[in-house]
Design an enzyme around this catalytic site. Sequence first.
Site, mmCIF file in Angstrom:
data_model
loop_
_atom_site.group_PDB
_atom_site.id
_atom_site.type_symbol
_atom_site.label_atom_id
_atom_site.label_comp_id
_atom_site.label_asym_id
_atom_site.label_seq_id
_atom_site.Cartn_x
_atom_site.Cartn_y
_atom_site.Cartn_z
ATOM 1 N N ASP B 34 44.198 45.685 34.997
ATOM 2 C CA ASP B 34 43.600 47.017 35.042
ATOM 3 C C ASP B 34 43.668 47.669 36.417
ATOM 4 O OD1 ASP B 34 40.137 46.412 35.796
ATOM 5 O OD2 ASP B 34 41.807 44.983 35.913
ATOM 6 N N ARG B 56 55.132 51.480 36.538
ATOM 7 C CA ARG B 56 53.905 50.813 36.131
ATOM 8 C C ARG B 56 54.025 50.382 34.661
ATOM 9 N NH1 ARG B 56 51.781 55.071 39.242
ATOM 10 N NH2 ARG B 56 51.094 56.280 37.420
ATOM 11 N N LYS B 147 35.077 46.603 31.390
ATOM 12 C CA LYS B 147 34.808 45.981 32.681
ATOM 13 C C LYS B 147 34.328 47.028 33.655
ATOM 14 C CE LYS B 147 36.929 45.395 36.583
ATOM 15 N NZ LYS B 147 38.158 45.427 37.404
ATOM 16 N N GLU B 188 30.490 42.651 36.394
ATOM 17 C CA GLU B 188 31.169 42.106 37.577
ATOM 18 C C GLU B 188 30.463 42.486 38.882
ATOM 19 O OE1 GLU B 188 35.345 43.084 37.907
ATOM 20 O OE2 GLU B 188 35.543 42.161 39.889
ATOM 21 N N GLU B 190 30.846 41.692 42.298
ATOM 22 C CA GLU B 190 31.675 40.946 43.245
ATOM 23 C C GLU B 190 31.083 40.956 44.653
ATOM 24 O OE1 GLU B 190 35.843 42.002 43.687
ATOM 25 O OE2 GLU B 190 36.118 40.428 45.208
ATOM 26 N N LYS B 230 31.522 38.312 35.257
ATOM 27 C CA LYS B 230 32.728 38.119 36.088
ATOM 28 C C LYS B 230 32.284 38.083 37.546
ATOM 29 C CE LYS B 230 37.305 40.057 37.233
ATOM 30 N NZ LYS B 230 38.519 40.698 36.700
ATOM 31 N N SER B 301 39.318 35.418 34.947
ATOM 32 C CA SER B 301 39.701 36.807 34.689
ATOM 33 C C SER B 301 40.481 37.205 35.929
ATOM 34 C CB SER B 301 38.482 37.717 34.502
ATOM 35 O OG SER B 301 38.912 39.070 34.375
ATOM 36 N N TYR B 364 22.639 21.207 47.745
ATOM 37 C CA TYR B 364 22.986 22.622 47.648
ATOM 38 C C TYR B 364 21.746 23.477 47.455
ATOM 39 C CZ TYR B 364 27.802 21.208 47.634
ATOM 40 O OH TYR B 364 28.996 20.684 48.019
#
Lengths: 364, 364
Positions: B34, B56, B147, B188, B190, B230, B301, B364
């Site tokens: 995408d 493209r 997404k 998502e 990030e 994600k 992904s 951790y």
Amino acid sequence: MTHQFPALSPEQKKALSDIAQRIVASGKGILAADESVGTMGNRLQRINVENTEENRRAFREILFSSDASINQSIGGVILFHETLYQKDSNGKPFPALIKEKGIVVGIKLDKGTAPLAGTNGETTIQGLDGLAERCAQYKKDGADFGKWRAVLKITSTTPSQLAIQENANTLARYASICQQNGLVPIVEPEILPDGDHDLQRCQYVTEKVLAAVYKALNDHHVYLEGTLLKPNMVMAGHSCPKKYTAQDVAIATVTTLLRTVPAAVPGICFLSGGQSEEEASVNLNAMNQLSLPKPWKLTFSYGRALQASALAAWVGKNENRKAAQEAFRKRAQINGLACRGQYVVAGKTDTAATQSLFTASYTY
Amino acid sequence: MTHQYPALTAEQKKELSDIALRIVAPGKGILAADESVGSMAKRLNQIGVENTEENRRLYRQILFSADSRVKKCIGGVIFFHETMYQKADDGTPFVQMIKDKGIVVGIKVDKGVVPLAGTDGETTTQGLDGLSERCAQYKKDGADFAKWRCVLKISDNTPSALAIMENANVLARYASICQQNGIVPIVEPEILPDGDHDLKRCQYVTEKVLAAVYKALSDHHVYLEGTLLKPNMVTPGHSCPTKYSPEEIAMATVTALRRTVPPAVPGVTFLSGGQSEEEASINLNAINTCPLMRPWALTFSYGRALQASALSAWRGQQDNATAATEEFVKRAEVNGLAALGKYEGSGDDSGAAGQSLYVANHAY
């Protein structure tokens, strides 16, 4: 949120995690024997026994002097402050009596409810003052876990946003302080079964409450692997006209937990609320028979549901001690089986018949 | 928080849940194809190819012409808007080519980042205006998932509480709107790998961000069983001097997820960030062999980590198309194995040697 200032060292984390794992080891649950003086009064009154310190001691002695094999079903015992410092008839302190059976000792830490002004009769919990010092002392005196009960109720206007957020916050403060002092905090956000609401309403409220609790625990830097959760099962209110099966309760409860309780939490020890001994065992069993994935142990932290028969058998008479102990042992064993989904209720149809009652979880 | 006003019917929930499970079926992950026009410019520039609509189209055709081998390892493909309406040389719409392979079609719906005034260069993501209508149209045109990418960064002052809260909120609004239109939202958040921070810092920030995301999803009544996450893997910053093994990255990543992502979420599909193709596969494999219990599918992904070799094999030459497609299929199969914990790497340490590198999780 930018930097971490570690709350616990790796050694502290390991110690907490080990304690939590021991309490909920396979097939084990918790005996909640932490009734306050007032609550014990209620229990003893029902069997016409006077609420004296000696009577409270005598009844707890019946439970704690059970044969060591009780440790196959009981991983932890929660004590009230008074009880932690009592002894058996031979002069052995109760914590020692419990620990020598390999069972972990816990202590009730909260100091009861306090009203939230401006709400519809809602409450928060007090007990944070000097809690660190109290925890340190209890740790020295034999306790390895703590318990703190927050209370919410369902009505047309409750639980309010304030009640949810305030109780989640105090639970997180308590949990943080416990861990600083080597105690595993049992986090108990009880939603009372009072009311005529249905199963779906209880599920919705429980999901909102647990989401708030785990956000608060995260905000307060609580180490989840060193905690346990003590929630209500998801059930209809006591006066709800509609009846639900154990499978309905199981699916609604586990779905709720899957949506809110991180996999890092080692165990979920249900409170029995107003359930009978048998109901509490059957419902726990149904949950453990579900084929839904469960990354945490699903076990019990029962008070009344482990002690009702024992109390009724005892009725304050010394000669009934053995019978009372046997009644307790039986319930403990049954709940141990329920933790494994292996409790076969006498007279009920087998699993093949019950399988057909499972509805796919997406409807919840 | 008192009453539920159901956001979705039982049928809507089932549809969303089924779509999500199809995308992350065992051994399958997502091809993130995408890239916006601007991002494709960078990719094509690197191989000396002009960024035209035709180029493209030709390039995506290479990916979508992959043979039936990809059915086993690709569960979903994310499209950019332009690509949704493009066709292969023979006139077959790309959407149909993908669906004919039994792969689910997804669509990027965010409209890029915008600055948050008063912060240290932090952003939120726009795209909510008219999102419902856009989703309804994409659903008609063949998309079953979407997404939306939010971006956070680690520095001395970031991510700030505002950035975390605002991005979590906008992700939750997007997710809610998607579900109303039969579209599974991939969420998502990030956290960029830029910086010299170590693994622990990334883990801490990731835990805070994900806790905020799931609280927001709960607040917005999002049906978790019909979503996917994600996230970034938990890794050190690009300029961190300390090196970490795949097992350390796996343990930090899985620990962070276990503490924040409810088990009800069916799958976690990692972004590859700046990782090389091989690095992204090795790390995903280590994540799937991590000795901690993982209640969600853990898969990929990937954009660059699935396409880098294909792009450089193609270099814009028609004669190279078949070879380029083959490069893509190879990476897809490798990542399918990694999603099952069965990828043995391109010739380095075997699984047995890798196992001993796992540090106990209480560190951790």
